[in-house]
Write an enzyme that holds these catalytic residues in place. Sequence first.
Site, mmCIF file in Angstrom:
data_model
loop_
_atom_site.group_PDB
_atom_site.id
_atom_site.type_symbol
_atom_site.label_atom_id
_atom_site.label_comp_id
_atom_site.label_asym_id
_atom_site.label_seq_id
_atom_site.Cartn_x
_atom_site.Cartn_y
_atom_site.Cartn_z
ATOM 1 N N LYS A 1 -16.304 26.456 -0.034
ATOM 2 C CA LYS A 1 -15.037 25.793 -0.343
ATOM 3 C C LYS A 1 -14.494 26.491 -1.582
ATOM 4 O O LYS A 1 -15.011 26.321 -2.683
ATOM 5 C CB LYS A 1 -15.239 24.299 -0.612
ATOM 6 C CG LYS A 1 -13.917 23.620 -0.963
ATOM 7 C CD LYS A 1 -14.085 22.218 -1.488
ATOM 8 C CE LYS A 1 -12.851 21.857 -2.297
ATOM 9 N NZ LYS A 1 -12.959 20.547 -2.931
ATOM 10 N N GLY B 1 -8.697 13.841 -7.504
ATOM 11 C CA GLY B 1 -9.088 12.637 -8.235
ATOM 12 C C GLY B 1 -7.942 11.694 -8.560
ATOM 13 O O GLY B 1 -8.153 10.679 -9.221
ATOM 14 N N ALA C 1 -8.374 16.426 -1.209
ATOM 15 C CA ALA C 1 -7.924 15.899 -2.508
ATOM 16 C C ALA C 1 -6.752 14.940 -2.393
ATOM 17 O O ALA C 1 -5.820 15.160 -1.614
ATOM 18 C CB ALA C 1 -7.541 17.006 -3.481
ATOM 19 N N GLY C 2 -6.833 13.877 -3.157
ATOM 20 C CA GLY C 2 -5.725 12.943 -3.280
ATOM 21 C C GLY C 2 -5.885 11.647 -2.511
ATOM 22 O O GLY C 2 -5.195 10.678 -2.787
ATOM 23 N N ASN D 1 -13.830 12.880 -2.116
ATOM 24 C CA ASN D 1 -14.910 12.617 -3.070
ATOM 25 C C ASN D 1 -14.577 11.413 -3.935
ATOM 26 O O ASN D 1 -15.117 10.328 -3.756
ATOM 27 C CB ASN D 1 -15.196 13.853 -3.932
ATOM 28 C CG ASN D 1 -16.456 13.700 -4.779
ATOM 29 O OD1 ASN D 1 -17.012 12.613 -4.938
ATOM 30 N ND2 ASN D 1 -16.925 14.777 -5.335
ATOM 31 N N THR D 2 -13.622 11.568 -4.852
ATOM 32 C CA THR D 2 -13.329 10.499 -5.802
ATOM 33 C C THR D 2 -12.905 9.203 -5.103
ATOM 34 O O THR D 2 -13.257 8.109 -5.560
ATOM 35 C CB THR D 2 -12.226 10.939 -6.779
ATOM 36 O OG1 THR D 2 -12.599 12.196 -7.339
ATOM 37 C CG2 THR D 2 -12.030 9.933 -7.900
#
Lengths: 261, 66
Positions: A103, A164, A191-192, A213-214
């Site tokens: 990645k 994040g 992301a997001g 992830n976050t």
Amino acid sequence: MENASNDKLTIAGVEFQSRLWVGTGKYKDFEQTKKAIEASGADMVTVAVRRVNIFDRKTPNLLDYIDPKVYKILPNTAGCYNVEDALRYARLGREAGISDFVKLEVIGDDKTLFPDVCGLLKATEILAKEGFIVLPYSTDDPIIAQRLVNAGAAAVMPLGAPIGSGLGIRNPYNIKIILETVKGVPIIVDAGVGTASDAAIAMELGCDAVLINTGIAGATQPIMMAAAMKHAVISGRFAYKAGRIARRLYAAASSPFDGML
Amino acid sequence: MKIRLNGDDYITKAASTVSELLIELDINPLRVAVELNMAIVKKAQYNSAALKDGDNVEVVNFVGGG
């Protein structure tokens, strides 16, 4: 009926059981990481490459909890702000791991963590030539997405919003244009994503997968959120495949007029 | 001998190769990647990769990340 078993995502000959990919950062501990990943149903798991703690050998290792025989491990180049560093981390990640997947992140700015797309393109080209299966984390720009594919990217991973941030899919129209114009590789929103509906929206647009992830690790109850994201990705994919109704401004009655008194 | 190891000075006990260094440090060679003076050392070369005074060694592994 179309079902999950004949709708698998495949990249470079590798088949994925889940269209939800998950990160392993920001969890309370490795036990929570392990349980959240199990609940997510993901089989592709991102990791970062960092120095071994030489002087405290008792600290647990991530791979004691995330078995590389069970999960596909996707090393990232997070934290790299130039091409040289990204290449170095990618090569180290390949050597530490067991696959050619990377990645690829080349970050342009520490406040937004937006990609430096010029560096990203250059690094993609070099790593693809070295035999890497390059999955670049990109902006949601259809032009750079196509350029990345031309440079050898095996997928394109446009951001939904800053890493994040939990702001969701801020520009679904750009994602849609990427999906319509960039052919031949999977498009994976990275992301997001802040909550289940964000993941569902990405999948309803027609994205091939979502990487979170976050959105999971930062939830009050990460393991429950992991399950929520799993279902959202499946729901969104089914809705995309099923073909949603057209939006219309005025009502269309669901019950018949015939037989009314 | 004295080497730079992950950014710090390190005096080896008896290690004279990458392979011996990993044993000395109690590190599972299958889970790491090693750089010797900025060049990756392939796992197959750990036994033959000799260390010398002043070498810069990096040993990395996977940690949680997104």
